[in-house]
Write an enzyme that holds these catalytic residues in place. Structure first.
Site, PDB file in Angstrom:
ATOM      1  N   LYS A  53       0.823  -1.216   0.000  1.00  0.00           N
ATOM      2  CA  LYS A  53       0.000   0.000   0.000  1.00  0.00           C
ATOM      3  C   LYS A  53       0.860   1.271   0.000  1.00  0.00           C
ATOM      4  O   LYS A  53       2.073   1.216   0.270  1.00  0.00           O
ATOM      5  CB  LYS A  53      -0.930  -0.039   1.213  1.00  0.00           C
ATOM      6  N   TYR A 102     -12.502  -1.853  -3.636  1.00  0.00           N
ATOM      7  CA  TYR A 102     -12.956  -2.023  -2.255  1.00  0.00           C
ATOM      8  C   TYR A 102     -14.482  -1.986  -2.126  1.00  0.00           C
ATOM      9  O   TYR A 102     -14.996  -1.706  -1.053  1.00  0.00           O
ATOM     10  CB  TYR A 102     -12.332  -0.948  -1.361  1.00  0.00           C
ATOM     11  N   ASN A 110      -1.858   0.291   6.963  1.00  0.00           N
ATOM     12  CA  ASN A 110      -1.348  -0.987   7.470  1.00  0.00           C
ATOM     13  C   ASN A 110      -0.491  -1.746   6.445  1.00  0.00           C
ATOM     14  O   ASN A 110      -0.322  -2.948   6.522  1.00  0.00           O
ATOM     15  CB  ASN A 110      -2.493  -1.832   8.019  1.00  0.00           C
ATOM     16  N   HIS A 163      -2.187  -5.302   1.592  1.00  0.00           N
ATOM     17  CA  HIS A 163      -3.501  -5.920   1.384  1.00  0.00           C
ATOM     18  C   HIS A 163      -3.277  -7.356   0.970  1.00  0.00           C
ATOM     19  O   HIS A 163      -2.328  -7.663   0.250  1.00  0.00           O
ATOM     20  CB  HIS A 163      -4.270  -5.206   0.256  1.00  0.00           C
ATOM     21  N   GLU A 211      -9.755 -10.536  -7.549  1.00  0.00           N
ATOM     22  CA  GLU A 211      -8.797  -9.432  -7.395  1.00  0.00           C
ATOM     23  C   GLU A 211      -7.635  -9.565  -8.391  1.00  0.00           C
ATOM     24  O   GLU A 211      -7.136  -8.565  -8.902  1.00  0.00           O
ATOM     25  CB  GLU A 211      -8.295  -9.383  -5.943  1.00  0.00           C
TER      26      GLU A 211
HETATM   27  N1  UDP Z   1      -9.741  -0.168   7.483  1.00  0.00           N
HETATM   28  C1  UDP Z   1      -9.819   1.066   8.093  1.00  0.00           C
HETATM   29  N2  UDP Z   1     -10.515   1.167   9.280  1.00  0.00           N
HETATM   30  C2  UDP Z   1     -11.123   0.101   9.857  1.00  0.00           C
HETATM   31  C3  UDP Z   1     -11.041  -1.144   9.227  1.00  0.00           C
HETATM   32  C4  UDP Z   1     -10.341  -1.256   8.028  1.00  0.00           C
HETATM   33  O1  UDP Z   1      -9.272   2.040   7.608  1.00  0.00           O
HETATM   34  O2  UDP Z   1     -11.732   0.249  10.934  1.00  0.00           O
HETATM   35  C5  UDP Z   1      -9.009  -0.278   6.208  1.00  0.00           C
HETATM   36  C6  UDP Z   1      -7.661  -0.967   6.369  1.00  0.00           C
HETATM   37  O3  UDP Z   1      -6.728  -0.345   5.504  1.00  0.00           O
HETATM   38  C7  UDP Z   1      -7.947  -2.378   5.898  1.00  0.00           C
HETATM   39  C8  UDP Z   1      -8.970  -2.112   4.785  1.00  0.00           C
HETATM   40  O4  UDP Z   1      -9.764  -1.046   5.293  1.00  0.00           O
HETATM   41  O5  UDP Z   1      -6.783  -3.020   5.446  1.00  0.00           O
HETATM   42  C9  UDP Z   1      -9.862  -3.269   4.451  1.00  0.00           C
HETATM   43  O6  UDP Z   1     -10.476  -3.728   5.635  1.00  0.00           O
HETATM   44  P1  UDP Z   1     -10.574  -5.279   5.957  1.00  0.00           P
HETATM   45  O7  UDP Z   1     -11.496  -5.451   7.110  1.00  0.00           O
HETATM   46  O8  UDP Z   1     -10.895  -6.029   4.707  1.00  0.00           O
HETATM   47  O9  UDP Z   1      -9.091  -5.628   6.468  1.00  0.00           O
HETATM   48  P2  UDP Z   1      -7.932  -6.494   5.812  1.00  0.00           P
HETATM   49  O10 UDP Z   1      -8.579  -7.578   4.998  1.00  0.00           O
HETATM   50  O11 UDP Z   1      -7.106  -5.548   4.964  1.00  0.00           O
HETATM   51  O12 UDP Z   1      -7.148  -7.020   6.970  1.00  0.00           O
HETATM   52 MG    MG Z   2     -10.048  -7.484   3.539  1.00  0.00          MG
END
Ligand code: UDP
Ligand code: MG
Length: 136
Positions: free
Chosen positions: A12, A52, A115, A118, A129
């Site tokens: 990212k 997304y 974070n 992805h 994807e």
């Molecule tokens: N995210 C965020 N706030 C939240 C939860 C998720 O900004 O409270 C963002 C974060 O960058 C995350 C992405 O949204 O990686 C997608 O969320 P997901 O729950 O799918 O998490 P991931 O699969 O990336 O662990």
């Molecule tokens: Mg996710």
């Protein structure tokens, strides 16, 4: 017995900006992943919104799409036995504060939104994807 799978990984903007892409790619290789295809791109906001879309009702959706399209990202197809789950394990929890030692997010993640990586969360989503970035 798990089979060889492919999954989608994205380094990212927060990580690319800090020049962590080569280090993160090395972590994948050291953990037995093959990088099948990779490209560095920057998404339009509309493309981030499409990527997304599963999160479109979430309160963080707009910020998330602004963020993902805010700078260059490195998109990769990575391959390993059980790649989807193995990648999720190696990435660590969404919130870097909750991620286990040795995971990419523990090591490099800044916050729950920034974070660093992805990873697809199922084989079905991995296929979708991968097509989104490499098959169009
Ligand atoms: N995210 C965020 N706030 C939240 C939860 C998720 O900004 O409270 C963002 C974060 O960058 C995350 C992405 O949204 O990686 C997608 O969320 P997901 O729950 O799918 O998490 P991931 O699969 O990336 O662990
Ligand atoms: Mg996710």
């Amino acid at each position: 017995m798990s089979e060889t799978e492919q999954t989608l990984s994205i380094i990212k903007p927060d990580a690319v900006e800090r020049n962590l892409d080569e280090k993160i790619k090395l972590i994948f290789k050291e953990n037995g992943f093959k990088i099948i295809k990779e490209k560095k791109i920057q998404l339009e906001k509309s493309e981030a919104e499409q990527f997304y879309k599963v999160h479109e009702t979430k309160p963080f959706y707009n910020d998330l799409c602004n963020y993902l399209s805010s700078g260059p990202i490195v998109v990769m197809i990575i391959e390993k036995i059980g790649a989807v789950a193995e990648n999720r394990r190696l990435m660590g929890a969404t919130d870097p504060k909750k991620a286990e030692e040795g995971t990419i997010r523990k090591q490099y993640g800044i916050s729950i939104d920034k974070n660093s990586v992805h990873g697809s969360d199922s084989i079905e989503n991995a296929n979708t994807e991968i097509k989104f970035f490499f098959n169009s």
